[in-house]
Design a protein around this motif. Structure first.
Motif, PDB file in Angstrom:
ATOM      1  N   THR A  80       0.858  -1.184   0.000  1.00 58.61           N
ATOM      2  CA  THR A  80       0.000   0.000   0.000  1.00 58.61           C
ATOM      3  C   THR A  80       0.894   1.235   0.000  1.00 58.61           C
ATOM      4  N   ASN A  84      -3.033   3.777  -1.344  1.00 61.78           N
ATOM      5  CA  ASN A  84      -3.515   2.987  -2.496  1.00 61.78           C
ATOM      6  C   ASN A  84      -2.834   1.630  -2.530  1.00 61.78           C
ATOM      7  N   GLU A  85      -3.619   0.608  -2.748  1.00 62.31           N
ATOM      8  CA  GLU A  85      -3.024  -0.726  -2.802  1.00 62.31           C
ATOM      9  C   GLU A  85      -2.503  -0.973  -4.215  1.00 62.31           C
ATOM     10  N   MET A  89      -3.832  -2.440  -8.439  1.00 61.79           N
ATOM     11  CA  MET A  89      -4.105  -1.381  -9.428  1.00 61.79           C
ATOM     12  C   MET A  89      -3.669  -1.772 -10.832  1.00 61.79           C
ATOM     13  N   ASP A  93      -3.933   3.137 -13.967  1.00 64.91           N
ATOM     14  CA  ASP A  93      -4.242   3.856 -12.735  1.00 64.91           C
ATOM     15  C   ASP A  93      -2.982   4.193 -11.944  1.00 64.91           C
ATOM     16  N   LEU A  97      -0.882   7.705  -9.543  1.00 65.02           N
ATOM     17  CA  LEU A  97      -0.249   7.520  -8.225  1.00 65.02           C
ATOM     18  C   LEU A  97       1.237   7.864  -8.296  1.00 65.02           C
TER      19      LEU A  97
END
Lengths: 282, 260
Positions: A80, A84-85, A89, A93, A97
């Motif tokens: 993570t 966000n894991e 993803m 996406d 990040l």
């Protein structure tokens, strides 16, 4: 190099709660064919802290950085990053990040066909909708931070190794990311240039409170980060008094045979009984 | 040298084909997703198209010329020397223009793409690009594929024209034929099927050249030696693929378009 000592009453500053962490690794395994690089690595990096990763060559330090960015995916386990894991993803996406992270690669990885200005401005130019004047101003600010404003129109091939690392730092911090990943930023550099880069890392940590993972082979760099702070008034490093070493947001993680063999602050490192670690840091 | 088990070798080949198909599909899909790197496409079109123009013109001109020279003797024996324009036009437009242009561009640009992207891979520049939030497929592969397909189409037309001019030069200077008759024959013999075949092939060859070059570049491993290996493989594979595809496309189009 001698290990710095810390008083026994120094309270560990590490946050035990992974929910407040910039990075959380949970039982991460990764193998390249028959080579098992990571065998159940778990750790967390609290927000605002710098964690130095140590280990012998091939122990998976750089791999951890690439996993944090989602450039590699683990065989099992959970990662993570900034809430966000990344293991769940899609590549599309992950790009947004990654926009919240900055990475300084081992060999700088500057785009050799672009000038220093274009390299540093790369992320802003990709974002579109930002005026050239604003980009230019941010590029200058970023290069001023690493004291390389005069290299704007040079190509990476015209810079020394140390200057390339500093440009890579400028490129990584131009958008003031929430998380910085440094892959051996001082590797192969002379002591003076290395100290300059350590100073920049500390400045980023203490001035902007950026969370960071630092892969390094140089123990003295990590000890300097743990025993000093950046003084905004004098724009220089200042040694912390002995009793305040734990005040520096700095921790250490040592990898051995694909596993975490130590994860703690300078006090714990100084008082460890583990023979391997004592030998490693002696 | 380490020996590889046949099953392992087969697995590697299948995996390579799978990765190539994935890259090719991704390069097309990226055309329909933002951001579209139009400036990079134009830059690549200039590098690939304008940069390849001299070799394409030279190759086309001398191929047309040598085609006229080689066939003149046979045609003369049958008293059909006036058909030389027809022969050069059909051969150039249907076959030699697209194939030779494809091979020339493959030699020049597949290698260029493989070495450029390969160098970026081994120096971690591709990883840096991903780390900076840019999709290398969209930024590097799609512009190269689009530009190659687009420019090879026009390069083939130019090659056909200068090939006909080369044939004309031989017909007029060495065979003392009438230039007007040559052009009339050449022009009138071409039908829709010829032109369709001659324009479809460069589109397919352009796609092969760029995707093969990018695939070998993006999968380069092992430092500068690996980049060198990727460069060589890209040219060889792209050239062979062009010739094999040419055969099957020709066979298919002859059946479908009911050629005379």
């Amino acid at each position: 190099m001698s290990t710095p000592t810390a008083p026994a009453d120094c309270t560990p500053h590490l946050s035990p709660a992974p929910s407040g962490a910039a990075i959380v690794f949970e039982d991460v395994h990764l193998a390249f064919e028959d080579n098992h690089v990571l065998r159940g690595v778990s750790f967390h990096l609290p927000y605002g802290e710098t964690k130095a990763l140590f280990g012998v060559a091939g122990s998976g330090k750089s791999t951890i950085l690439k996993l944090s960015l989602g450039l590699l995916l683990p065989d099992s386990g959970r990662i993570t990053v900034l809430g966000n894991e990344v293991t769940e993803m899609r590549e599309e996406d992950l790009f947004s990040l990654r926009g919240r992270q900055g990475m300084v690669f081992q060999e700088s990885a500057l785009f050799d066909s672009l000038t220093v200005r274009e390299n540093v401005a790369y992320r802003l130019m990709e974002e579109h909708g930002i005026y050239d004047d604003e980009i230019d101003q941010k590029v200058r600010e970023s290069l001023r931070f690493v004291e390389l404003e005069h290299t704007l129109d040079l190509f990476p091939s015209e810079l020394s190794g140390g200057m390339r690392r500093r440009v890579a730092i400028a490129r990584a911090i131009i958008t003031q990311p929430e998380l910085l990943l440094y892959d051996s930023p001082t590797g192969g550099l002379d002591p003076v240039t290395s100290n300059t880069i350590v100073e920049l890392i500390m400045k980023q940590r203490d001035v902007y409170r950026t969370s960071s993972l630092l892969v390094t082979h140089r123990l003295q760099d990590a000890f300097t980060l743990a025993t000093h702070e950046f003084d905004r008034q004098t724009n220089q490093l200042r040694a912390l008094p002995r009793g305040q070493y734990c005040g520096a947001p700095m921790s250490f993680l040592i990898l051995r045979d694909g596993k975490v063999t130590f994860d703690g602050d300078i006090r714990e490192l100084a008082h460890t009984k583990d023979e391997y670690i004592r030998e490693y840091i002696s | 040298m380490e020996l590889t088990a046949p099953t392992e070798f087969a697995k590697q080949r299948v995996l390579a084909v799978q990765e190539y198909i994935e890259l090719a599909a991704h390069s097309v899909a990226s055309l329909f997703r933002k951001p579209l790197y139009f400036a990079d496409m134009v830059q690549q079109a200039d590098l690939i198209g304008v940069g390849s123009l001299p070799i394409v013109v030279l190759t086309g001109f001398f191929t047309g010329g040598v085609l006229a020279l080689q066939t003149a003797n046979t045609l003369q024996r049958f008293g059909s020397i006036t058909l030389i324009g027809q022969l050069v036009a059909t051969s150039m437009v249907r076959e030699l223009g697209p194939v030779l242009t494809g091979l020339m561009v493959a030699g020049r640009n597949s290698s260029g793409m493989a070495s450029e992207l390969g160098s970026m891979v081994v120096t971690e520049q591709i990883d840096a690009m991903r780390a900076l939030g840019t999709d290398p497929m969209k930024k590097l592969v799609t512009p190269r594929v689009t530009a190659t397909v687009f420019m090879l189409f026009f390069l083939s037309i130019i090659s056909d024209l200068v090939g006909l001019a080369g044939g004309l030069m031989v017909a007029k200077v060495f065979l003392s034929l009438d230039a007007h008759q040559y052009w009339s024959n050449a022009w009138q013999t071409l039908v829709f099927q010829d032109v369709f075949m001659g324009l479809l092939k460069p589109v397919m060859f352009g796609f092969i050249i760029a995707t093969v070059g990018c695939y070998y570049g993006m999968s380069a491993r092992g430092g500068t030696q690996g980049v060198g290996r990727a460069t060589t493989q890209a040219v060889v594979v792209a050239s062979v693929c062009i010739l094999v595809t040419d055969f099957f496309v020709t066979k298919l189009l002859i059946s479908v378009l009911s050629f005379r």
